[in-house]
Scaffold this motif. Structure first.
Motif, PDB file in Angstrom:
ATOM      1  N   LEU A 212      -9.821  25.523  23.795  1.00 58.54           N
ATOM      2  CA  LEU A 212     -10.754  24.596  24.438  1.00 58.54           C
ATOM      3  C   LEU A 212     -11.036  23.400  23.530  1.00 58.54           C
ATOM      4  O   LEU A 212     -11.043  22.240  23.982  1.00 58.54           O
ATOM      5  CB  LEU A 212     -12.052  25.326  24.772  1.00 58.54           C
ATOM      6  N   ILE A 213     -11.250  23.660  22.252  1.00 59.30           N
ATOM      7  CA  ILE A 213     -11.519  22.579  21.302  1.00 59.30           C
ATOM      8  C   ILE A 213     -10.296  21.674  21.174  1.00 59.30           C
ATOM      9  O   ILE A 213     -10.411  20.443  21.129  1.00 59.30           O
ATOM     10  CB  ILE A 213     -11.927  23.170  19.943  1.00 59.30           C
ATOM     11  N   ALA A 214      -9.103  22.281  21.153  1.00 61.48           N
ATOM     12  CA  ALA A 214      -7.872  21.486  21.077  1.00 61.48           C
ATOM     13  C   ALA A 214      -7.723  20.609  22.321  1.00 61.48           C
ATOM     14  O   ALA A 214      -7.323  19.439  22.235  1.00 61.48           O
ATOM     15  CB  ALA A 214      -6.672  22.404  20.933  1.00 61.48           C
ATOM     16  N   HIS A 215      -8.044  21.171  23.477  1.00 61.08           N
ATOM     17  CA  HIS A 215      -7.955  20.419  24.736  1.00 61.08           C
ATOM     18  C   HIS A 215      -8.889  19.218  24.721  1.00 61.08           C
ATOM     19  O   HIS A 215      -8.491  18.096  25.063  1.00 61.08           O
ATOM     20  CB  HIS A 215      -8.300  21.348  25.904  1.00 61.08           C
ATOM     21  N   ARG A 216     -10.125  19.443  24.323  1.00 62.78           N
ATOM     22  CA  ARG A 216     -11.092  18.347  24.345  1.00 62.78           C
ATOM     23  C   ARG A 216     -10.774  17.303  23.275  1.00 62.78           C
ATOM     24  O   ARG A 216     -10.986  16.109  23.484  1.00 62.78           O
ATOM     25  CB  ARG A 216     -12.504  18.903  24.189  1.00 62.78           C
ATOM     26  N   GLY A 217     -10.234  17.759  22.154  1.00 63.01           N
ATOM     27  CA  GLY A 217      -9.825  16.807  21.131  1.00 63.01           C
ATOM     28  C   GLY A 217      -8.656  15.954  21.580  1.00 63.01           C
ATOM     29  O   GLY A 217      -8.575  14.767  21.241  1.00 63.01           O
ATOM     30  N   ALA A 218      -7.736  16.540  22.358  1.00 64.26           N
ATOM     31  CA  ALA A 218      -6.590  15.780  22.867  1.00 64.26           C
ATOM     32  C   ALA A 218      -7.026  14.778  23.921  1.00 64.26           C
ATOM     33  O   ALA A 218      -6.450  13.693  24.045  1.00 64.26           O
ATOM     34  CB  ALA A 218      -5.556  16.732  23.453  1.00 64.26           C
ATOM     35  N   GLN A 219      -8.047  15.140  24.707  1.00 70.34           N
ATOM     36  CA  GLN A 219      -8.552  14.227  25.724  1.00 70.34           C
ATOM     37  C   GLN A 219      -9.218  13.004  25.108  1.00 70.34           C
ATOM     38  O   GLN A 219      -9.031  11.883  25.573  1.00 70.34           O
ATOM     39  CB  GLN A 219      -9.575  14.942  26.618  1.00 70.34           C
TER      40      GLN A 219
END
Length: 317
Positions: A212-219
């Motif tokens: 989840l953290i990786a996803h939001r960081g990529a966004q």
């Protein structure tokens, strides 16, 4: 001397020494020319021996087949298939090779890879590996998750609570894959709650939080600056504690991808400021690091070494 002592081992085979030896045996360029020139046996024989000795240990077999598929020279698999066209291990490895390389070859490669997976599954009906190779193929070609779940079910029917199978579906259900945040978190929570005591699937909610953290960081790269709030939530503490008590502190034997799971756990413990427990995990890891999840932080290798060595000094026993 200090630099050599601190050198990290970052490799796809993790701590699998037999797999490492097989890959090392086949990597030197001089051994790859002429499909076995200057060798007294076919190039594929060490691979065949490794998979034969792995037997029905599905956890380790899946790990070894996927690492071999991504790292072996294509000539090794092709020659094995040509020499032993009905060999079950050759069929399974060949299917996995096709699956992991199909995305780079384009959509036209997908039907052939799918056919090879189904043929390998028919030849080795008790083996979950061909079904996980097919799941990988479906992920790479963005097949909807609802169509992938039956394939995943085929795998876990053959190998219940298979660690890699659950992590592959978690990645599928991730918003970085083909699912949603709710899909991913719900799956991780239910799987961890139902998994038997000592199963590494106790770590699945922590892995989902990292995803989840990786996803939001990529966004939004600026979101990485606020990632700490995800670790300060009460739920994060509960997830980490569950992983510690239901897996890490049990007498469960190491599984094939334990190094990957221990890296996720060490990362989470550092981020939740549980340094004493993190020191225990780092001691178990030693020199073994994985890129994920440390790549979410600046200078991953330096960060890993900093925490490992700092906590070793603080909690020296």
């Amino acid at each position: 001397m200090l630099r050599r002592r601190n050198a990290l081992l970052i490799r796809p085979e993790l701590d699998d020494h037999a797999l490492h030896a097989t890959l090392t045996d086949l990597r030197p360029a001089g051994q790859l020319h002429g499909l076995g020139a200057d060798r007294t046996r076919p190039l594929w024989e060490p691979v065949a021996e490794l998979l034969r000795t792995t037997g029905r240990n599905w956890d380790r077999r899946v790990h070894r087949v996927f690492v071999l598929a991504r790292n072996l020279p294509a000539s090794v698999c092709e020659r094995w298939s040509a020499d032993r066209p009905d060999d079950g291990d050759a069929l399974v490895l060949g299917a996995c090779v096709r699956s992991v390389r199909a995305a780079a070859e384009g959509r036209a490669a997908a039907p052939r890879a799918e056919q090879m997976c189904l043929r390998a599954a028919a030849a080795c009906p008790e083996d979950p590996t061909p079904w996980l190779a097919l799941l990988q193929l479906m992920h790479d070609f963005a097949v909807p998750a609802r169509d992938a779940v039956p394939v995943w079910t085929e795998a876990v029917t053959r190998a219940p609570w298979h660690r890699t199978a659950y992590h592959l579906l978690l990645r599928y259900l991730s918003p970085r894959g083909h699912g949603t945040v709710a899909d991913m978190l719900d799956f991780a929570g239910q799987a961890a709650a139902r998994a038997p005591y000592g199963s590494p699937l106790a770590l699945l909610p922590v892995a989902a939080r990292v995803e989840l953290i990786a996803h939001r960081g990529a966004q939004a790269p600026s979101a990485a600056l606020g990632a700490d709030r995800h670790w300060n939530e009460p739920r994060a503490a509960e997830e980490v504690e569950w992983a510690l008590t239901r897996w890490f502190r049990t007498a469960a034997p190491p599984h094939a991808e334990a190094v990957a799971d221990l890296n996720v756990l060490a990362f989470a413990l550092v981020r939740t400021h549980r340094t004493a427990e993190a020191a225990e995990v780092f001691r178990r890891l030693g020199r073994h690091m994985t890129r994920h999840p440390w790549e979410l932080l600046p200078e991953p290798e330096r960060t890993f070494l900093y925490w490992r060595d700092r906590l070793a000094d603080r909690y020296r026993t």
